[in-house]
Motif scaffolding. Structure first.
Motif, PDB file in Angstrom:
ATOM      1  N   HIS A 183       0.819  -1.209   0.000  1.00 49.27           N
ATOM      2  CA  HIS A 183       0.000   0.000   0.000  1.00 49.27           C
ATOM      3  C   HIS A 183       0.857   1.264   0.000  1.00 49.27           C
ATOM      4  N   ARG A 184       0.251   2.320  -0.489  1.00 47.19           N
ATOM      5  CA  ARG A 184       0.883   3.638  -0.417  1.00 47.19           C
ATOM      6  C   ARG A 184       1.013   4.044   1.049  1.00 47.19           C
ATOM      7  N   GLN A 185       2.194   4.430   1.424  1.00 48.21           N
ATOM      8  CA  GLN A 185       2.436   4.835   2.811  1.00 48.21           C
ATOM      9  C   GLN A 185       1.429   5.919   3.230  1.00 48.21           C
ATOM     10  N   PHE A 186       0.827   5.720   4.384  1.00 49.27           N
ATOM     11  CA  PHE A 186      -0.155   6.624   4.983  1.00 49.27           C
ATOM     12  C   PHE A 186      -1.533   6.566   4.313  1.00 49.27           C
ATOM     13  N   SER A 187      -1.720   5.664   3.346  1.00 47.40           N
ATOM     14  CA  SER A 187      -3.069   5.454   2.825  1.00 47.40           C
ATOM     15  C   SER A 187      -3.811   4.516   3.780  1.00 47.40           C
ATOM     16  N   LEU A 188      -5.054   4.195   3.453  1.00 44.17           N
ATOM     17  CA  LEU A 188      -5.869   3.403   4.368  1.00 44.17           C
ATOM     18  C   LEU A 188      -5.351   1.977   4.540  1.00 44.17           C
ATOM     19  N   HIS A 189      -5.466   1.476   5.772  1.00 47.48           N
ATOM     20  CA  HIS A 189      -5.105   0.099   6.115  1.00 47.48           C
ATOM     21  C   HIS A 189      -6.379  -0.707   6.350  1.00 47.48           C
ATOM     22  N   PRO A 190      -6.293  -2.026   6.142  1.00 48.12           N
ATOM     23  CA  PRO A 190      -7.415  -2.861   6.583  1.00 48.12           C
ATOM     24  C   PRO A 190      -7.684  -2.638   8.067  1.00 48.12           C
ATOM     25  N   PHE A 191      -8.926  -2.657   8.452  1.00 42.27           N
ATOM     26  CA  PHE A 191      -9.399  -2.539   9.824  1.00 42.27           C
ATOM     27  C   PHE A 191      -9.297  -1.107  10.364  1.00 42.27           C
ATOM     28  N   SER A 192      -8.119  -0.514  10.398  1.00 42.75           N
ATOM     29  CA  SER A 192      -8.034   0.852  10.923  1.00 42.75           C
ATOM     30  C   SER A 192      -8.756   1.846  10.022  1.00 42.75           C
ATOM     31  N   ARG A 193      -9.047   1.449   8.778  1.00 37.98           N
ATOM     32  CA  ARG A 193      -9.751   2.344   7.843  1.00 37.98           C
ATOM     33  C   ARG A 193     -11.110   2.779   8.385  1.00 37.98           C
ATOM     34  N   HIS A 194     -11.716   1.966   9.247  1.00 39.08           N
ATOM     35  CA  HIS A 194     -13.032   2.292   9.787  1.00 39.08           C
ATOM     36  C   HIS A 194     -12.997   3.560  10.629  1.00 39.08           C
ATOM     37  N   TYR A 195     -11.803   3.934  11.097  1.00 41.69           N
ATOM     38  CA  TYR A 195     -11.677   5.092  11.982  1.00 41.69           C
ATOM     39  C   TYR A 195     -10.745   6.167  11.407  1.00 41.69           C
ATOM     40  N   SER A 196      -9.694   5.743  10.708  1.00 40.88           N
ATOM     41  CA  SER A 196      -8.758   6.735  10.173  1.00 40.88           C
ATOM     42  C   SER A 196      -9.352   7.517   9.017  1.00 40.88           C
ATOM     43  N   HIS A 197     -10.399   6.965   8.362  1.00 37.82           N
ATOM     44  CA  HIS A 197     -11.005   7.620   7.207  1.00 37.82           C
ATOM     45  C   HIS A 197     -12.330   8.279   7.577  1.00 37.82           C
ATOM     46  N   ALA A 198     -12.652   8.297   8.858  1.00 40.34           N
ATOM     47  CA  ALA A 198     -13.905   8.903   9.299  1.00 40.34           C
ATOM     48  C   ALA A 198     -13.796  10.425   9.278  1.00 40.34           C
ATOM     49  N   THR A 199     -14.945  11.090   9.207  1.00 42.62           N
ATOM     50  CA  THR A 199     -14.927  12.550   9.236  1.00 42.62           C
ATOM     51  C   THR A 199     -14.603  13.072  10.628  1.00 42.62           C
ATOM     52  N   ASP A 200     -14.866  12.268  11.646  1.00 49.00           N
ATOM     53  CA  ASP A 200     -14.504  12.652  13.008  1.00 49.00           C
ATOM     54  C   ASP A 200     -13.016  12.369  13.247  1.00 49.00           C
ATOM     55  N   CYS A 201     -12.420  13.151  14.111  1.00 49.45           N
ATOM     56  CA  CYS A 201     -11.058  12.854  14.563  1.00 49.45           C
ATOM     57  C   CYS A 201     -11.068  11.519  15.299  1.00 49.45           C
ATOM     58  N   PHE A 202      -9.988  10.731  15.144  1.00 47.96           N
ATOM     59  CA  PHE A 202      -9.939   9.426  15.810  1.00 47.96           C
ATOM     60  C   PHE A 202     -10.171   9.562  17.308  1.00 47.96           C
ATOM     61  N   LEU A 203      -9.685  10.628  17.916  1.00 47.36           N
ATOM     62  CA  LEU A 203      -9.830  10.810  19.361  1.00 47.36           C
ATOM     63  C   LEU A 203     -11.289  10.984  19.770  1.00 47.36           C
ATOM     64  N   ASP A 204     -12.150  11.378  18.807  1.00 48.23           N
ATOM     65  CA  ASP A 204     -13.572  11.508  19.127  1.00 48.23           C
ATOM     66  C   ASP A 204     -14.222  10.158  19.407  1.00 48.23           C
ATOM     67  N   PHE A 205     -13.574   9.072  18.993  1.00 54.43           N
ATOM     68  CA  PHE A 205     -14.114   7.738  19.246  1.00 54.43           C
ATOM     69  C   PHE A 205     -13.745   7.236  20.645  1.00 54.43           C
ATOM     70  N   LEU A 206     -12.940   7.991  21.363  1.00 55.56           N
ATOM     71  CA  LEU A 206     -12.426   7.545  22.655  1.00 55.56           C
ATOM     72  C   LEU A 206     -12.889   8.476  23.766  1.00 55.56           C
ATOM     73  N   ARG A 207     -12.855   7.955  24.990  1.00 58.01           N
ATOM     74  CA  ARG A 207     -13.131   8.786  26.156  1.00 58.01           C
ATOM     75  C   ARG A 207     -12.311   8.261  27.333  1.00 58.01           C
ATOM     76  N   GLU A 208     -12.255   9.042  28.369  1.00 59.61           N
ATOM     77  CA  GLU A 208     -11.534   8.619  29.575  1.00 59.61           C
ATOM     78  C   GLU A 208     -12.422   7.701  30.401  1.00 59.61           C
ATOM     79  N   GLY A 209     -11.889   6.558  30.789  1.00 57.22           N
ATOM     80  CA  GLY A 209     -12.657   5.599  31.566  1.00 57.22           C
ATOM     81  C   GLY A 209     -12.738   5.980  33.025  1.00 57.22           C
ATOM     82  N   PRO A 210     -13.570   5.254  33.772  1.00 55.76           N
ATOM     83  CA  PRO A 210     -13.782   5.596  35.187  1.00 55.76           C
ATOM     84  C   PRO A 210     -12.533   5.435  36.044  1.00 55.76           C
ATOM     85  N   GLU A 211     -11.618   4.561  35.608  1.00 53.11           N
ATOM     86  CA  GLU A 211     -10.389   4.344  36.378  1.00 53.11           C
ATOM     87  C   GLU A 211      -9.225   5.163  35.830  1.00 53.11           C
ATOM     88  N   GLY A 212      -9.525   6.101  34.919  1.00 54.54           N
ATOM     89  CA  GLY A 212      -8.455   6.941  34.375  1.00 54.54           C
ATOM     90  C   GLY A 212      -7.853   6.416  33.089  1.00 54.54           C
TER      91      GLY A 212
END
Length: 384
Positions: free
Chosen positions: A99-128
């Motif tokens: 693949h072209r470096q920095f193009s989409l990868h299998p599996f991670s494409r579901h999040y790296s190609h989203a319109t939201d920032c990847f960090l928007d899919f995450l949150r801080e858990g109750p234990e930090g």
């Protein structure tokens, strides 16, 4: 005595073009490392008698300088290749993903190609700690399990390229390594390969200057801007800054014939044909098939590529594969795709937004069926 090109047999011309291109365009610095990884991966699956697919993905750059700052690129993000790789894994194939470096990868494409920032899919858990957002956790867990299953079973190897030269060196080396697989090897060439390049002997060493300010260091004041001119590869007469920079490109040699006849002669080879004009799509696909004598051309149009493709293969009628959809203005339930329709869909008839079904989920089973048929035909010829 030297012969003119018209006197040289076509097969010899292909070999000469290959020798010239690879002799004058240096290999990528990591080629030996990639070849070693690919050899180990291919040998492992060859010994297991497993089908293996080389999936090429993403666009190739055309550097304009040896110390590259500027380059020509295309729009490809590698969606087709990365998505297809996942469905090939589901179909039981080992996947070598080039693949072209920095193009989409299998599996991670579901999040790296989203319109939201990847960090928007995450949150801080109750234990930090860091956890997935509640509404995304279930899907993310499924994707994570599939990814780890593929890697843990050594079913996926990911190798990068950047430029057109990198890609062709990697493709030739890996295709040759796939020879022991025989017909069990499948080459699925989904990369968007550049048609033109700048030969190294005409390439600028340093960054191309947009003005001649370096040559006119003594010019100052209001006239300095007027004196600035573009540099040109050919050191041709200066042109005003408001004019164009002319770049002299050569056509990239067509190595599909070399691939079919020499690099991987028993592997099944699938190429793609992307067009924007629906009136020439099937014609261009058939022309490619006739010219290179490989096994399948998958034709698609830029405007409808996520909704339909056409399979063009030797001795078979053209086969359109389409995602089911509800036509614009229709209140009926989404129909079964009209696979017998022998012309492209009208983009205006398609719903807005993305299809609910990824078309690669339909493409890959159809490719697998053709590959199984191909394997049987080769084995029958061996027994005959």
């Amino acid at each position: 005595m030297d012969r003119s090109p018209s006197e040289i047999p076509p097969e010899n011309l292909a070999d000469l073009a290959e020798d010239h291109y690879f002799g004058s365009n240096p290999p990528p610095k990591d080629l030996d490392k990639h070849v070693a990884l690919a050899r180990e991966f291919i040998d492992y699956h060859s010994a297991a008698g497993r089908r293996l697919v080389l999936v090429t993905s993403g666009g190739t750059t055309v550097p304009l300088e040896k110390q590259t700052v500027r380059f020509i690129d295309n729009f490809s993000a590698g969606t087709r290749g990365a998505t297809s790789a996942e469905y090939f894994l589901e179909a039981g194939y080992a996947v070598l993903f080039l693949h072209r470096q920095f193009s989409l990868h299998p599996f991670s494409r579901h999040y790296s190609h989203a319109t939201d920032c990847f960090l928007d899919f995450l949150r801080e858990g109750p234990e930090g700690g860091v956890v997935a957002r509640d509404e995304d956790a279930s899907k993310m867990l499924q994707v994570l399990r599939k990814y780890h299953d593929a890697r843990d079973r050594n079913m996926l190897l990911v190798l990068p390229f950047v430029s057109i030269s990198d890609y062709l060196h990697e493709l030739r080396s890996i295709a040759r390594l796939m020879r022991p697989l025989g017909p069990r090897g499948l080459l699925y060439l989904a990369a968007a390969v550049s048609d033109f390049f700048v030969p190294p002997d005409r390439m600028a060493e340093h960054k191309i200057q947009s003005t001649n300010a370096v040559d006119k260091k003594t010019v100052t004041g209001p006239r300095a801007e007027e004196e600035e001119t573009f540099d040109n590869f050919d050191s041709s007469p200066s042109v005003p800054r408001s004019k164009s920079l002319v770049i002299d490109l050569d056509p990239v040699p067509k190595f599909l014939k070399n691939l079919v006849e020499g690099w991987s002669p028993q592997g099944m080879i699938v190429s793609f044909k992307l067009e924007t004009d629906p009136s020439i799509l099937v014609h261009k696909a058939k022309y490619s098939l006739d010219r290179y004598q490989h096994h399948l051309v998958i034709g698609n149009l830029l405007s409808t590529r996520k909704w339909e493709v056409v399979f063009v293969s030797p001795g078979r009628p053209d086969r359109w594969i389409r995602v089911p959809f509800r036509r614009n203005g229709s209140d009926s339930v989404a129909p079964v795709p009209d696979t017998q329709r022998d012309e492209p869909l009208d983009p205006k008839s398609l719903p807005d937004g993305e299809p609910e079904t990824e078309i690669e989920s339909l493409i890959i089973p159809a490719v697998k069926d053709l590959h199984c048929t191909y394997i049987r035909s080769v084995e029958e010829k061996r027994r005959a």
